[in-house]
Design a protein around this motif. Structure first.
Motif, PDB file in Angstrom:
ATOM      1  N   SER A  54      -3.357 -11.456   9.289  1.00  0.00           N
ATOM      2  CA  SER A  54      -2.195 -10.822   8.873  1.00  0.00           C
ATOM      3  C   SER A  54      -2.420 -10.299   7.494  1.00  0.00           C
ATOM      4  O   SER A  54      -1.875  -8.837   7.195  1.00  0.00           O
ATOM      5  N   ARG A 106      -4.575  -6.965   7.538  1.00  0.00           N
ATOM      6  CA  ARG A 106      -4.077  -5.847   8.285  1.00  0.00           C
ATOM      7  C   ARG A 106      -2.868  -5.378   7.332  1.00  0.00           C
ATOM      8  O   ARG A 106      -2.827  -4.099   7.232  1.00  0.00           O
ATOM      9  N   GLU A 107      -2.025  -5.944   6.475  1.00  0.00           N
ATOM     10  CA  GLU A 107      -1.271  -5.704   5.509  1.00  0.00           C
ATOM     11  C   GLU A 107      -1.873  -4.796   4.497  1.00  0.00           C
ATOM     12  O   GLU A 107      -1.573  -3.677   4.103  1.00  0.00           O
ATOM     13  N   SER A 112      -4.857  -3.341   4.713  1.00  0.00           N
ATOM     14  CA  SER A 112      -5.219  -1.831   5.348  1.00  0.00           C
ATOM     15  C   SER A 112      -4.024  -0.904   5.412  1.00  0.00           C
ATOM     16  O   SER A 112      -4.232   0.318   5.076  1.00  0.00           O
ATOM     17  N   GLU A 113      -2.868  -1.366   5.862  1.00  0.00           N
ATOM     18  CA  GLU A 113      -1.723  -0.638   6.081  1.00  0.00           C
ATOM     19  C   GLU A 113      -1.224  -0.140   4.610  1.00  0.00           C
ATOM     20  O   GLU A 113      -0.715   1.231   4.584  1.00  0.00           O
ATOM     21  N   ASN A 114      -1.049  -0.901   3.703  1.00  0.00           N
ATOM     22  CA  ASN A 114      -0.885  -0.634   2.476  1.00  0.00           C
ATOM     23  C   ASN A 114      -1.697   0.440   1.806  1.00  0.00           C
ATOM     24  O   ASN A 114      -1.193   1.446   0.901  1.00  0.00           O
ATOM     25  N   LYS A 147      -3.362   2.872   3.021  1.00  0.00           N
ATOM     26  CA  LYS A 147      -3.440   4.057   4.182  1.00  0.00           C
ATOM     27  C   LYS A 147      -1.929   4.763   3.494  1.00  0.00           C
ATOM     28  O   LYS A 147      -2.138   5.854   3.177  1.00  0.00           O
ATOM     29  N   ARG A 148      -1.062   4.163   3.355  1.00  0.00           N
ATOM     30  CA  ARG A 148       0.361   4.580   2.995  1.00  0.00           C
ATOM     31  C   ARG A 148       0.079   5.006   1.456  1.00  0.00           C
ATOM     32  O   ARG A 148       0.761   6.232   1.051  1.00  0.00           O
ATOM     33  N   ASP A 163      -2.487   5.947  -0.142  1.00  0.00           N
ATOM     34  CA  ASP A 163      -3.245   7.106  -0.065  1.00  0.00           C
ATOM     35  C   ASP A 163      -2.362   8.481   0.223  1.00  0.00           C
ATOM     36  O   ASP A 163      -2.577   9.650  -0.679  1.00  0.00           O
ATOM     37  N   LEU A 193       4.949  -0.407  -3.042  1.00  0.00           N
ATOM     38  CA  LEU A 193       3.870  -0.614  -2.354  1.00  0.00           C
ATOM     39  C   LEU A 193       2.523  -1.121  -3.611  1.00  0.00           C
ATOM     40  O   LEU A 193       1.957  -2.053  -3.167  1.00  0.00           O
ATOM     41  N   SER A 214       0.979  -4.731  -3.410  1.00  0.00           N
ATOM     42  CA  SER A 214      -0.461  -4.708  -3.518  1.00  0.00           C
ATOM     43  C   SER A 214      -0.906  -5.801  -4.503  1.00  0.00           C
ATOM     44  O   SER A 214      -1.928  -6.226  -4.478  1.00  0.00           O
ATOM     45  N   LYS A 235     -11.259  -1.987  -1.065  1.00  0.00           N
ATOM     46  CA  LYS A 235     -10.138  -0.883  -0.651  1.00  0.00           C
ATOM     47  C   LYS A 235      -8.911  -0.951  -1.727  1.00  0.00           C
ATOM     48  O   LYS A 235      -8.352   0.005  -2.067  1.00  0.00           O
TER      49      LYS A 235
END
Length: 287
Positions: free
Chosen positions: A203, A206-207, A209-211, A213-214, A216, A238, A242, A272
């Motif tokens: 979980s 995944r969070e 990774s999504e953060n 991308k958003r 960026d 964000l 993060s 990342k």
């Protein structure tokens, strides 16, 4: 009906096992089984309700994730709560039945820590004063023989524990059976904690990774001076979230030291995230 027959004092393990087999064989087995069990647990006949609770616990041990998923829904948990609540059947349910129901729900909070609805249901019972203190799970309650274990069970990887359990289960001494029960419970708890750990890790990664991308996308828009006030707020939120994920990743990494693959995945996510936070400071905070 045979498995929960109130006219029989002893558990009918043959019928209970057949019930479990039917649950596992039918695609809708867990759903139908829990409807039937809820009805029996709410029975005004104490013997029938207690037998039904034994069947329920045996299904938990033998019927796997599909059963656990259905059992952890409010739809079923509410049926158990009705047995305890004075607004429903708590007025006439026997103290023995109510005590067993409380033990069952409490044991699930221990064995299924990742199931939020079970935790919420139990906390609600405590808040309303229906449960005044955590029950002590009885050590002398003999569990039925455990179902075939999944691959990578602790019993499969810990030969010493596996041999000890086999020896205890063959014994006819009550104290050895009690020790076997405690060993099974401790291993189940350990495996549930490992499962919860894996779930938390997936979980969080995944969070992250999504953060990333958003962030960026929003940072690129910021560089082009195309960021709306709402997007600016979203970017700030964000960043703050993060920042809180970093110590969580460090904690997950310390838990996964023995698992090289999991550790590599966590460290990659951490890299990342650090890059995204660095970009934010460079592009936004510096201004």
């Amino acid at each position: 009906d045979k498995a929960t027959d109130p006219s029989v004092s002893e558990e009918n393990w043959e019928c209970i096992q057949q019930f479990c087999d039917q649950v596992n064989a039918d695609s809708e087995g867990p759903l139908f089984a829990l409807r039937l069990l809820a009805h029996k647990i709410q029975s005004p006949q104490e013997g029938e309700a207690l037998h039904a609770l034994t069947v329920l616990e045996t299904c938990v041990n033998n019927c796997g994730d599909r059963f656990h998923s259905e059992m952890a829904k409010f739809r079923f948990l509410n049926e158990l709560i009705k047995v305890l609540s004075p607004k429903y059947y708590g007025i006439w349910s026997s103290e023995k039945v109510k005590s067993r129901v409380t033990e069952v729900i409490f044991s699930w909070t221990v064995w299924f820590p990742q199931e939020v609805k079970i935790q919420d249901a139990y906390q609600m019972l405590k808040k309303q004063g229906i449960v005044k203190e955590d029950p002590k799970l009885p050590e002398d309650k003999i569990l039925p023989p455990p179902s075939p274990r999944p691959q990578n069970s602790i019993f499969d990887t810990d030969e010493e524990k596996s041999k000890l359990l086999a020896r205890l289960l063959k014994s006819s001494h009550p104290e050895d059976l009690q020790a076997a029960n405690r060993l099974i419970q401790s291993v189940v708890k350990e495996e549930q904690e490992k499962s919860a750990q894996v779930s938390r890790r997936a979980s969080t990664i995944r969070e992250v990774s999504e953060n990333v991308k958003r962030m960026d996308v929003l940072l690129e828009n910021h560089r082009r001076h195309e960021l709306s006030p709402a997007d600016h707020e979203a970017l700030q939120a964000l960043f703050q979230r993060s920042e809180k994920l970093r110590p969580l990743l460090f904690r997950l990494a310390s838990e996964a030291v023995a698992d090289e693959e999991a550790l590599a995945e966590i460290l990659q996510a951490s890299d990342k995230l650090s890059q995204a936070l660095g970009q934010y400071r460079q592009v936004v905070a510096s201004q």
